[in-house]
Design a protein around this motif. Structure first.
Motif, PDB file in Angstrom:
ATOM      1  N   VAL A 113      35.755  41.385  50.766  1.00  0.00           N
ATOM      2  CA  VAL A 113      36.808  41.191  51.406  1.00  0.00           C
ATOM      3  C   VAL A 113      37.100  39.810  52.073  1.00  0.00           C
ATOM      4  O   VAL A 113      38.054  39.026  52.147  1.00  0.00           O
ATOM      5  N   GLY A 114      35.780  39.224  52.770  1.00  0.00           N
ATOM      6  CA  GLY A 114      35.962  38.024  53.190  1.00  0.00           C
ATOM      7  C   GLY A 114      36.301  37.019  52.151  1.00  0.00           C
ATOM      8  O   GLY A 114      36.792  35.881  52.517  1.00  0.00           O
ATOM      9  N   TRP A 115      35.693  36.955  51.049  1.00  0.00           N
ATOM     10  CA  TRP A 115      35.635  36.098  49.958  1.00  0.00           C
ATOM     11  C   TRP A 115      37.368  36.087  49.735  1.00  0.00           C
ATOM     12  O   TRP A 115      37.901  35.090  49.074  1.00  0.00           O
ATOM     13  N   VAL A 116      38.118  37.048  49.538  1.00  0.00           N
ATOM     14  CA  VAL A 116      39.572  37.307  49.378  1.00  0.00           C
ATOM     15  C   VAL A 116      40.258  36.494  50.369  1.00  0.00           C
ATOM     16  O   VAL A 116      40.851  35.614  49.822  1.00  0.00           O
ATOM     17  N   PHE A 117      39.997  36.450  51.326  1.00  0.00           N
ATOM     18  CA  PHE A 117      40.653  35.552  52.469  1.00  0.00           C
ATOM     19  C   PHE A 117      40.170  34.298  52.535  1.00  0.00           C
ATOM     20  O   PHE A 117      41.067  33.131  52.428  1.00  0.00           O
ATOM     21  N   PHE A 118      38.873  33.828  51.756  1.00  0.00           N
ATOM     22  CA  PHE A 118      38.738  32.476  51.633  1.00  0.00           C
ATOM     23  C   PHE A 118      39.138  31.965  50.386  1.00  0.00           C
ATOM     24  O   PHE A 118      39.537  30.717  50.468  1.00  0.00           O
ATOM     25  N   TYR A 119      39.547  32.775  49.276  1.00  0.00           N
ATOM     26  CA  TYR A 119      40.012  32.300  48.150  1.00  0.00           C
ATOM     27  C   TYR A 119      41.618  32.006  48.081  1.00  0.00           C
ATOM     28  O   TYR A 119      42.064  30.799  47.758  1.00  0.00           O
ATOM     29  N   PHE A 120      42.492  32.869  48.648  1.00  0.00           N
ATOM     30  CA  PHE A 120      43.740  32.815  48.609  1.00  0.00           C
ATOM     31  C   PHE A 120      44.213  31.974  49.781  1.00  0.00           C
ATOM     32  O   PHE A 120      43.819  32.226  50.866  1.00  0.00           O
ATOM     33  N   GLU A 121      45.213  31.094  49.309  1.00  0.00           N
ATOM     34  CA  GLU A 121      45.674  30.123  50.442  1.00  0.00           C
ATOM     35  C   GLU A 121      47.013  31.058  51.139  1.00  0.00           C
ATOM     36  O   GLU A 121      47.265  30.453  52.429  1.00  0.00           O
ATOM     37  N   SER A 122      47.439  31.789  50.464  1.00  0.00           N
ATOM     38  CA  SER A 122      48.665  32.549  51.045  1.00  0.00           C
ATOM     39  C   SER A 122      47.959  33.832  51.498  1.00  0.00           C
ATOM     40  O   SER A 122      47.367  34.790  50.841  1.00  0.00           O
ATOM     41  N   PHE A 123      48.359  34.237  52.877  1.00  0.00           N
ATOM     42  CA  PHE A 123      47.934  35.455  53.446  1.00  0.00           C
ATOM     43  C   PHE A 123      48.624  36.848  52.807  1.00  0.00           C
ATOM     44  O   PHE A 123      47.944  37.856  52.692  1.00  0.00           O
ATOM     45  N   GLY A 124      49.945  36.767  52.247  1.00  0.00           N
ATOM     46  CA  GLY A 124      50.369  37.502  51.530  1.00  0.00           C
ATOM     47  C   GLY A 124      49.927  37.822  50.244  1.00  0.00           C
ATOM     48  O   GLY A 124      49.838  38.899  49.831  1.00  0.00           O
TER      49      GLY A 124
END
Length: 148
Positions: free
Chosen positions: A40-51
């Motif tokens: 899950v943390g990598w998802v937040f790291f990868y995407f620049e947009s929260f949405g």
């Protein structure tokens, strides 16, 4: 920034009370607990947009109405099944145990020296070269650090 905040909160929760609670869990459950928050943390790291990150998490969890599999995912699985199986075996303690048994069981010093100083480095270099060849042959480069 969200990535750092996410892991900061997670570490604070672990240090405050989760470690005592998790110490009673079976080893496999602790591995899953470790892998899930990191994923899950990598998802937040990868995407620049929260949405977009939230949407991607919904897709990962099957909450976005997307099917679990499609033709492309099954084709990718079929093409990479051998590498996935090899990675699963390599991630276990088995290869390290085999290496210990081989080095400990070799009686002639010359055989042990040949194994540790020639065969192991040659096998490691071969794996490195094969990995590089597989990466160069792809149009998709998984190293998203190039964006920075």
């Amino acid at each position: 920034m969200l990535w750092g905040l996410y892991f900061g909160v997670l570490i604070a929760l672990e240090k405050s009370f989760l470690l005592q609670f998790m110490s009673r869990w079976p080893r496999g459950a602790r591995h899953v607990y470790f892998a899930a928050p990191v994923l899950v943390g990598w998802v937040f790291f990868y995407f620049e947009s929260f949405g977009r990150a939230i949407y991607y998490l919904q897709v990962m969890l099957g909450l976005a109405g997307a099917p679990l599999t499609d033709t492309e995912s099954l084709l990718q699985l079929q093409n990479h099944l051998f590498l996935i199986a090899l990675a699963l075996v390599a991630a276990t303690p088995g290869p390290a145990r085999l290496h210990s048994r081989l080095t400990g069981g070799m009686k002639p010093r010359a055989a042990r020296s040949l194994y540790t100083h020639a065969l192991v480095p040659a096998a490691s270099l071969t794996l490195l070269v094969l990995s590089a060849i597989l990466l160069v042959g792809k149009t998709y480069v998984p190293f998203f650090y190039f964006r920075f």
